[in-house]
Design an enzyme around this catalytic site. Structure first.
Site, mmCIF file in Angstrom:
data_model
loop_
_atom_site.group_PDB
_atom_site.id
_atom_site.type_symbol
_atom_site.label_atom_id
_atom_site.label_comp_id
_atom_site.label_asym_id
_atom_site.label_seq_id
_atom_site.Cartn_x
_atom_site.Cartn_y
_atom_site.Cartn_z
ATOM 1 N N CYS A 1 35.659 34.543 51.022
ATOM 2 C CA CYS A 1 34.809 34.736 49.845
ATOM 3 C C CYS A 1 33.746 33.726 49.524
ATOM 4 O O CYS A 1 32.848 34.014 49.224
ATOM 5 C CB CYS A 1 35.874 34.745 48.481
ATOM 6 S SG CYS A 1 37.149 33.516 48.670
ATOM 7 N N GLN B 1 37.402 26.526 43.523
ATOM 8 C CA GLN B 1 37.519 27.905 43.887
ATOM 9 C C GLN B 1 38.537 28.345 42.710
ATOM 10 O O GLN B 1 39.694 27.829 42.444
ATOM 11 C CB GLN B 1 38.478 28.050 45.073
ATOM 12 C CG GLN B 1 37.304 27.759 46.232
ATOM 13 C CD GLN B 1 37.520 28.238 47.855
ATOM 14 O OE1 GLN B 1 37.484 27.403 48.488
ATOM 15 N NE2 GLN B 1 38.290 29.013 47.961
ATOM 16 N N ARG C 1 41.118 24.240 44.908
ATOM 17 C CA ARG C 1 41.352 24.907 43.787
ATOM 18 C C ARG C 1 41.372 24.468 42.398
ATOM 19 O O ARG C 1 41.786 23.299 42.184
ATOM 20 C CB ARG C 1 42.882 25.405 44.058
ATOM 21 C CG ARG C 1 43.349 26.745 43.197
ATOM 22 C CD ARG C 1 42.858 27.993 43.715
ATOM 23 N NE ARG C 1 43.529 28.354 44.895
ATOM 24 C CZ ARG C 1 42.799 29.381 45.569
ATOM 25 N NH1 ARG C 1 41.818 30.078 45.278
ATOM 26 N NH2 ARG C 1 43.308 29.684 46.785
ATOM 27 N N HIS D 1 34.006 31.679 42.259
ATOM 28 C CA HIS D 1 34.167 30.306 43.097
ATOM 29 C C HIS D 1 32.959 29.559 43.051
ATOM 30 O O HIS D 1 31.811 30.392 43.098
ATOM 31 C CB HIS D 1 34.381 30.682 44.563
ATOM 32 C CG HIS D 1 35.895 31.156 44.927
ATOM 33 N ND1 HIS D 1 36.754 31.031 43.928
ATOM 34 C CD2 HIS D 1 36.195 31.848 46.053
ATOM 35 C CE1 HIS D 1 37.957 31.777 44.475
ATOM 36 N NE2 HIS D 1 37.622 32.057 45.784
HETATM 37 P P1 NAP Z 1 47.084 40.376 45.477
HETATM 38 O O1 NAP Z 1 46.336 40.268 44.187
HETATM 39 O O2 NAP Z 1 48.193 39.211 45.469
HETATM 40 O O3 NAP Z 1 47.577 41.885 45.888
HETATM 41 C C1 NAP Z 1 48.144 41.946 47.236
HETATM 42 C C2 NAP Z 1 49.324 43.157 46.975
HETATM 43 O O4 NAP Z 1 50.561 42.399 46.274
HETATM 44 C C3 NAP Z 1 49.061 44.107 45.943
HETATM 45 O O5 NAP Z 1 48.268 45.283 46.828
HETATM 46 C C4 NAP Z 1 50.295 44.866 45.651
HETATM 47 O O6 NAP Z 1 50.846 45.597 46.646
HETATM 48 C C5 NAP Z 1 51.223 43.346 45.656
HETATM 49 N N1 NAP Z 1 51.676 43.003 44.144
HETATM 50 C C6 NAP Z 1 52.674 42.522 43.796
HETATM 51 N N2 NAP Z 1 52.639 42.249 42.741
HETATM 52 C C7 NAP Z 1 51.592 42.440 42.048
HETATM 53 C C8 NAP Z 1 50.956 42.196 40.873
HETATM 54 N N3 NAP Z 1 51.599 41.713 39.651
HETATM 55 N N4 NAP Z 1 49.684 42.702 40.613
HETATM 56 C C9 NAP Z 1 49.117 43.371 41.518
HETATM 57 N N5 NAP Z 1 49.467 43.533 42.782
HETATM 58 C C10 NAP Z 1 50.726 42.914 42.974
HETATM 59 O O7 NAP Z 1 46.232 40.022 46.582
HETATM 60 P P2 NAP Z 1 44.346 39.859 46.530
HETATM 61 O O8 NAP Z 1 44.044 38.501 45.965
HETATM 62 O O9 NAP Z 1 43.926 41.085 46.128
HETATM 63 O O10 NAP Z 1 44.281 39.742 48.078
HETATM 64 C C11 NAP Z 1 44.131 40.657 49.181
HETATM 65 C C12 NAP Z 1 43.457 40.179 50.573
HETATM 66 O O11 NAP Z 1 42.346 40.121 50.281
HETATM 67 C C13 NAP Z 1 44.121 38.839 51.096
HETATM 68 O O12 NAP Z 1 44.200 38.901 52.380
HETATM 69 C C14 NAP Z 1 43.073 37.803 50.516
HETATM 70 O O13 NAP Z 1 43.218 36.861 51.472
HETATM 71 C C15 NAP Z 1 41.753 38.840 50.629
HETATM 72 N N6 NAP Z 1 40.968 38.187 49.895
HETATM 73 C C16 NAP Z 1 40.949 37.881 48.512
HETATM 74 C C17 NAP Z 1 40.147 37.529 47.537
HETATM 75 C C18 NAP Z 1 40.449 36.997 46.213
HETATM 76 O O14 NAP Z 1 39.421 36.622 45.657
HETATM 77 N N7 NAP Z 1 41.664 37.276 45.591
HETATM 78 C C19 NAP Z 1 38.857 37.246 48.200
HETATM 79 C C20 NAP Z 1 38.661 37.692 49.649
HETATM 80 C C21 NAP Z 1 39.563 38.096 50.343
HETATM 81 P P3 NAP Z 1 51.819 46.971 46.288
HETATM 82 O O15 NAP Z 1 51.010 47.754 45.354
HETATM 83 O O16 NAP Z 1 52.050 47.693 47.631
HETATM 84 O O17 NAP Z 1 53.245 46.305 45.733
#
Ligand code: NAP
Length: 365
Positions: A135, A162, A265, A272
């Site tokens: 990001c 961040q 962070r 960010h």
């Molecule tokens: P995340 O919010 O932790 O979500 C990932 C998975 O966690 C969801 O698809 C869901 O899977 C599960 N989950 C469990 N509890 C949850 C809850 N309370 N709310 C929502 N989902 C929950 O991950 P993310 O930040 O979107 O990141 C996903 C990927 O993108 C990672 O590889 C990260 O490094 C990358 N990324 C993130 C960002 C960012 O700003 N966050 C930016 C660039 C890249 P199920 O539905 O299958 O249970």
């Protein structure tokens, strides 16, 4: 009609992607299938041409039925599923927000405003693995595209600030829980003087009851100067990504442009920020630098280097939820004519994550 499988659609990145696709009326020209790692069989979200129930994200037979898989589930999922799926003979397009496949020789890091021609060439060559960039890297490249295009950048030192949501939904909610605990402590001590409050808050931060299961440390009232795992170089992996990914996105065969700094962070919820020292290859007057930055793409928003504009428009509060990547505090530095200071802030869930994936999905459809 192509079949598109979505995994990780309810996480931070995935839900922002869904919101954007709904707003832009993207659903319809393809069949959507929603997969889950935890809620198999429950009702899927209702968009145009959507299969009604959630499928198992680990079921290779169901995944193999997809022409395109778009995952925002995270690197552990990619590592567990991607290779097995390819080994089983699946030859579809894989679009991924996680870092696991970014630096593989046969993948491309997608960032539409910056490297669309490279993405088009990659599709024409039959490329199949489209990975979103880190990001902060994506936001940095959109902000400074005008300088990169003119080949003016020798190196950049980037100090990041961040937001909590960059670590995922659970972490963002945890920051709010920490803030809530701070608020409760304040309410329980009305009229207390500042020094005593400082002691009470510090003791609260260090107590067992302070919610820190996900970050492992207090983020509210604090900053955390390490993101991702340790590398032998002494960098964090987040810091290492800047140089390798930026050069890959720009299509530089070697790591021509050096980028390094400390990734931190902070307690912002979303978006960010980065404080930049930019070493130019040659001196350029500040008006030229400003014009190059401003005119580079429709998303970069130049903020005049004065106090009022900076505090109003160059903050996470100002850009969160927008497609704008703001850049300001642009001035020459006391180190010399070819050193530029800048500060940039962008929504890491939009151009930093969801939007480049959305753009490539549209290209493939
Ligand atoms: P995340 O919010 O932790 O979500 C990932 C998975 O966690 C969801 O698809 C869901 O899977 C599960 N989950 C469990 N509890 C949850 C809850 N309370 N709310 C929502 N989902 C929950 O991950 P993310 O930040 O979107 O990141 C996903 C990927 O993108 C990672 O590889 C990260 O490094 C990358 N990324 C993130 C960002 C960012 O700003 N966050 C930016 C660039 C890249 P199920 O539905 O299958 O249970």
């Amino acid at each position: 009609m192509k079949k598109v499988g979505f995994i990780g659609w309810r996480g931070m990145v995935g839900s922002v992607l869904m919101e954007r696709m709904k707003t832009e009326n993207d659903f319809g020209p393809f069949e959507s299938y929603f997969f889950t790692t935890s809620q198999k069989g429950l009702a899927a979200p209702k968009y145009k041409n959507t299969h009604s129930t959630l499928l198992d994200a680990f079921n290779l037979d169901e995944l193999k039925g997809m022409d395109i898989i778009l995952t925002c589930q995270g690197g552990d999922y990619t590592k567990e599923v991607y290779q097995n799926l390819r080994s089983s003979g699946w030859n579809g397009h894989w679009i991924d927000a996680a870092s696991a496949l970014r630096m593989k020789d046969n993948s491309i890091i997608v960032l539409d405003p910056v490297n669309r021609p490279l993405i088009e060439q990659y599709i024409d060559r039959g490329g199949k693995d489209f990975i979103g960039g880190n990001c902060t890297v994506s936001l940095l490249l959109i902000a400074l595209q005008g300088l990169f295009r003119e080949n003016l950048v020798e190196w950049i030192s980037s100090m990041t600030y961040q937001a909590a949501s960059g670590a995922g939904a659970k972490n963002m909610i945890e920051l709010l829980g920490q803030m809530n605990a701070v608020g409760e402590c304040l309410n329980q001590n009305p009229g207390t003087d500042a020094l005593l409050l400082d002691r009470k808050m510090t003791s609260l931060m260090h107590s067992q009851d302070f919610p820190k299961e996900n970050f492992g440390h207090p983020l509210a009232l604090n900053v955390l100067p390490w993101i991702d795992v340790e590398l032998p170089s002494g960098q964090s992996k987040e810091e290492w990504k800047a140089q390798v990914e930026a050069n890959k996105i720009l299509g530089n065969a070697s790591e021509d442009i050096k980028i390094d700094g400390t990734c931190v962070r902070v307690g912002a919820l979303r978006s960010h920020s980065q404080g930049l020292t930019i070493k130019l290859k040659k001196s350029a007057d500040i008006k030229t630098v400003e014009e190059l930055i401003q005119g580079a793409n429709p998303w970069v928003k130049f903020v005049a280097n004065n106090k009022a504009e900076s505090l109003k428009s160059l903050t996470p509060a100002a850009v969160s939820g927008t497609m704008n990547v703001a850049i300001g505090r642009v001035r020459k530095m006391s180190m010399g004519e070819d050193f530029i200071n800048a500060f940039t802030v962008g929504d890491q869930l939009l151009w930093g994550a969801a939007e480049p994936l959305r753009c490539v999905l549209k290209m493939l459809i």
